[in-house]
Design a protein around this motif. Structure first.
Motif, PDB file in Angstrom:
ATOM      1  N   ILE B 114      33.645  39.016  39.041  1.00 30.62           N
ATOM      2  CA  ILE B 114      34.031  37.820  39.796  1.00 30.62           C
ATOM      3  C   ILE B 114      34.546  36.740  38.860  1.00 30.62           C
ATOM      4  O   ILE B 114      33.830  36.244  37.995  1.00 30.62           O
ATOM      5  CB  ILE B 114      32.836  37.297  40.628  1.00 30.62           C
ATOM      6  CG1 ILE B 114      32.466  38.337  41.680  1.00 30.62           C
ATOM      7  CG2 ILE B 114      33.188  35.977  41.298  1.00 30.62           C
ATOM      8  CD1 ILE B 114      31.243  38.000  42.485  1.00 30.62           C
ATOM      9  N   LYS B 115      35.802  36.425  39.035  1.00 26.78           N
ATOM     10  CA  LYS B 115      36.430  35.391  38.221  1.00 26.78           C
ATOM     11  C   LYS B 115      37.629  34.849  38.992  1.00 26.78           C
ATOM     12  O   LYS B 115      38.129  35.493  39.924  1.00 26.78           O
ATOM     13  CB  LYS B 115      36.880  35.957  36.876  1.00 26.78           C
ATOM     14  CG  LYS B 115      37.883  37.093  36.977  1.00 26.78           C
ATOM     15  CD  LYS B 115      38.200  37.666  35.608  1.00 26.78           C
ATOM     16  CE  LYS B 115      39.198  38.805  35.718  1.00 26.78           C
ATOM     17  NZ  LYS B 115      39.487  39.429  34.413  1.00 26.78           N
ATOM     18  N   PRO B 116      38.087  33.653  38.625  1.00 27.57           N
ATOM     19  CA  PRO B 116      39.219  33.081  39.353  1.00 27.57           C
ATOM     20  C   PRO B 116      40.485  33.906  39.139  1.00 27.57           C
ATOM     21  O   PRO B 116      40.766  34.359  38.034  1.00 27.57           O
ATOM     22  CB  PRO B 116      39.384  31.685  38.718  1.00 27.57           C
ATOM     23  CG  PRO B 116      38.096  31.397  38.027  1.00 27.57           C
ATOM     24  CD  PRO B 116      37.564  32.729  37.598  1.00 27.57           C
ATOM     25  N   GLY B 117      41.240  34.111  40.199  1.00 27.77           N
ATOM     26  CA  GLY B 117      42.553  34.743  40.084  1.00 27.77           C
ATOM     27  C   GLY B 117      42.540  36.249  40.120  1.00 27.77           C
ATOM     28  O   GLY B 117      41.490  36.896  40.077  1.00 27.77           O
ATOM     29  N   LEU B 119      43.506  38.302  42.588  1.00 24.45           N
ATOM     30  CA  LEU B 119      43.112  38.940  43.841  1.00 24.45           C
ATOM     31  C   LEU B 119      44.288  39.351  44.721  1.00 24.45           C
ATOM     32  O   LEU B 119      44.121  40.071  45.705  1.00 24.45           O
ATOM     33  CB  LEU B 119      42.212  37.978  44.648  1.00 24.45           C
ATOM     34  CG  LEU B 119      40.841  37.690  44.067  1.00 24.45           C
ATOM     35  CD1 LEU B 119      40.197  36.519  44.818  1.00 24.45           C
ATOM     36  CD2 LEU B 119      39.957  38.917  44.175  1.00 24.45           C
TER      37      LEU B 119
END
Lengths: 116, 173
Positions: B114-117, B119
């Motif tokens: 889980i991390k930003p960006g 997707l």
């Protein structure tokens, strides 16, 4: 719902140490930087709880999700409780597609987030 | 999808040219959502199809054009209306003049990290039945995405809103 970008974010402080940030329209690539700036501006020492009220957000894309993931990470490092509240079904579906619904604290209403 | 799509009642596509400014994403979303409604998708599926389109265009703007806001993006939508024997569907084609890359390298990331960006590709593949990246002749990339409308008797998917109309409830014009 806000029709322009000028009043996109509403910020309230219902109690000491508590901030509620409410995006007033859809969150996409053009608006997520505004939300990101607003959130990071409030995630600071002395804050106990942040609630992001999504009741007026009918649409969010992955840039919005990324903004919230980053916010959650910062909040955790600063021991600030971060809750998402009043998510609409369509926005909730986007969290489910991205498998992020379990990562966040999601409350049905702002009041529930305030009481938790 | 392809075999069944050939039996759909084909209507002429709409093709528009956009500039790579995120400000206009909302217009593209509205357009595809409106057309998806007309060919038989319910409210929730229309929203998801609009999301897939949005993610595709964001990828072009962010990665293909490095956030330049004055480059062309061509959007073509092929509606497939339902008839007596088949259900409707939609095909979306997005073309650009960005630097060409090997389509096999366009893959979604591991969601457990889980991390930003990162997707966008996952969302497109999750929402649409078929997602195909290819190089255009000459320059630029092309993305084809298609999705068949659900059978009227198909149970609502996870997260489908209870108040929204389903294809079975709605008269498709």
């Amino acid at each position: 719902m806000a029709s322009s970008d000028n009043d996109f974010i509403r910020t309230e402080q219902p109690a000491a140490g508590v901030v509620v940030i409410s995006p007033m329209a859809d969150v996409d690539m053009s608006r997520s930087p505004v939300l990101r700036t607003a959130i990071k501006g409030e995630l600071k020492a002395g804050l106990d709880r942040m609630i992001i009220d999504l009741s007026d957000v009918q649409y969010m894309d992955s840039s919005g999700l990324a903004t919230l993931v980053e916010a959650m990470r910062i909040a955790k490092t600063q021991s600030i409780a971060l809750h998402l509240a009043s998510m609409t079904p369509k926005v909730r579906a986007i969290f489910e597609i991205a498998r992020l619904d379990a990562f966040f604290s999601i409350k049905d209403s702002r009041q529930e987030a305030l009481d938790s | 999808m392809k075999k069944k799509a050939a039996q759909h009642t084909e209507v002429k596509p709409i093709k528009i040219e956009l500039v790579s400014d995120p400000m206009y994403l909302c217009g593209a979303r509205e357009l595809v959502s409106c057309i998806a409604h007309r060919v038989g998708f319910g409210d929730m599926e229309c929203s998801k199809i609009a999301l897939a389109l949005d993610e595709a265009m964001c990828n072009v703007i962010r990665h293909g054009y490095q956030r330049q806001t004055d480059r062309p993006i061509w959007l073509t939508i092929y509606p497939q209306k339902p008839d007596e024997t088949t259900f409707g569907g939609i095909e979306i084609v997005i073309e650009d003049e960005a630097k060409q890359i090997n389509p096999d390298t366009i893959i979604g990331r591991d969601l457990s990290d889980i991390k930003p960006g990162g997707l966008g590709v996952h969302i497109m593949r999750e929402v649409m039945d078929e997602v195909l990246f290819e190089k255009r002749k000459g320059k630029g990339m092309r993305l084809r995405m298609s999705k068949s409308a659900p059978r009227p008797d198909q149970a609502p998917r996870i997260g489908q809103i209870s108040s929204g109309s389903t294809p079975a409830q709605r008269q498709v014009s």
